[in-house]
Write an enzyme that holds these catalytic residues in place. Structure first.
Site, PDB file in Angstrom:
ATOM      1  N   ILE A 222      -3.241   6.676  -3.445  1.00  0.00           N
ATOM      2  CA  ILE A 222      -4.167   6.159  -4.316  1.00  0.00           C
ATOM      3  C   ILE A 222      -5.140   6.913  -4.858  1.00  0.00           C
ATOM      4  O   ILE A 222      -6.065   7.556  -4.050  1.00  0.00           O
ATOM      5  CB  ILE A 222      -4.881   4.986  -3.379  1.00  0.00           C
ATOM      6  CG1 ILE A 222      -3.652   3.971  -2.839  1.00  0.00           C
ATOM      7  CG2 ILE A 222      -5.946   4.166  -4.069  1.00  0.00           C
ATOM      8  CD1 ILE A 222      -4.131   2.827  -2.095  1.00  0.00           C
ATOM      9  N   HIS A 223      -5.093   7.433  -6.197  1.00  0.00           N
ATOM     10  CA  HIS A 223      -5.893   8.379  -6.841  1.00  0.00           C
ATOM     11  C   HIS A 223      -6.652   7.446  -7.740  1.00  0.00           C
ATOM     12  O   HIS A 223      -6.753   6.245  -7.619  1.00  0.00           O
ATOM     13  CB  HIS A 223      -4.965   9.505  -7.655  1.00  0.00           C
ATOM     14  CG  HIS A 223      -4.201   8.917  -8.426  1.00  0.00           C
ATOM     15  ND1 HIS A 223      -4.189   8.579  -9.686  1.00  0.00           N
ATOM     16  CD2 HIS A 223      -2.753   8.838  -8.026  1.00  0.00           C
ATOM     17  CE1 HIS A 223      -3.012   8.194 -10.258  1.00  0.00           C
ATOM     18  NE2 HIS A 223      -1.832   8.150  -9.098  1.00  0.00           N
ATOM     19  N   VAL A 224      -7.177   8.094  -8.819  1.00  0.00           N
ATOM     20  CA  VAL A 224      -8.244   7.341  -9.812  1.00  0.00           C
ATOM     21  C   VAL A 224      -7.415   5.975 -10.456  1.00  0.00           C
ATOM     22  O   VAL A 224      -8.189   4.842 -10.335  1.00  0.00           O
ATOM     23  CB  VAL A 224      -9.030   8.178 -10.781  1.00  0.00           C
ATOM     24  CG1 VAL A 224      -9.798   7.317 -11.633  1.00  0.00           C
ATOM     25  CG2 VAL A 224      -9.657   9.144 -10.051  1.00  0.00           C
TER      26      VAL A 224
END
Length: 109
Positions: free
Chosen positions: A35-37
């Site tokens: 879960i990145h930007v």
């Protein structure tokens, strides 16, 4: 490892638990970059216009699911399990949307 093609993608916690508009579930992160930007923004966007409170828990840390920065602080990675707790009139609808985005690997599979 099965490369993200696990047959069990969404594991409800005790049903899912439904009590006065409350739902809890556990999702496995299927996209390799975690879960990145962009996935965090996708999660937050699901709550726009919805009447509910929500938290995400990863490795014992719980954050507000309506905040991109809070979600990023979890550092949730591939194959990690994220517990989701939603309370409010929109809980069922939002949980269904979350199930779809987690199971699709946030469109990164």
């Amino acid at each position: 490892m099965s490369g993200g093609n696990d047959s069990v993608l969404h594991r409800p916690v005790e049903a899912p638990l439904m009590e006065d508009g409350e739902l809890s579930a556990v999702f496995t992160i299927r996209n390799s970059s975690g879960i990145h930007v962009r996935p965090a923004g996708t999660i937050v966007k699901l709550f726009e216009g919805e009447e509910c409170e929500a938290t995400l828990t990863y490795l014992g840390k719980t954050v507000n699911a309506r905040s991109v920065m809070s979600i990023l602080m979890l550092g949730a990675s591939y194959n990690g399990e994220v517990a989701v707790h939603i309370k409010g009139p929109s809980a069922s609808r939002v949980m269904q949307k979350l199930s779809e985005v987690f199971n699709s690997g946030f469109g990164e599979l």
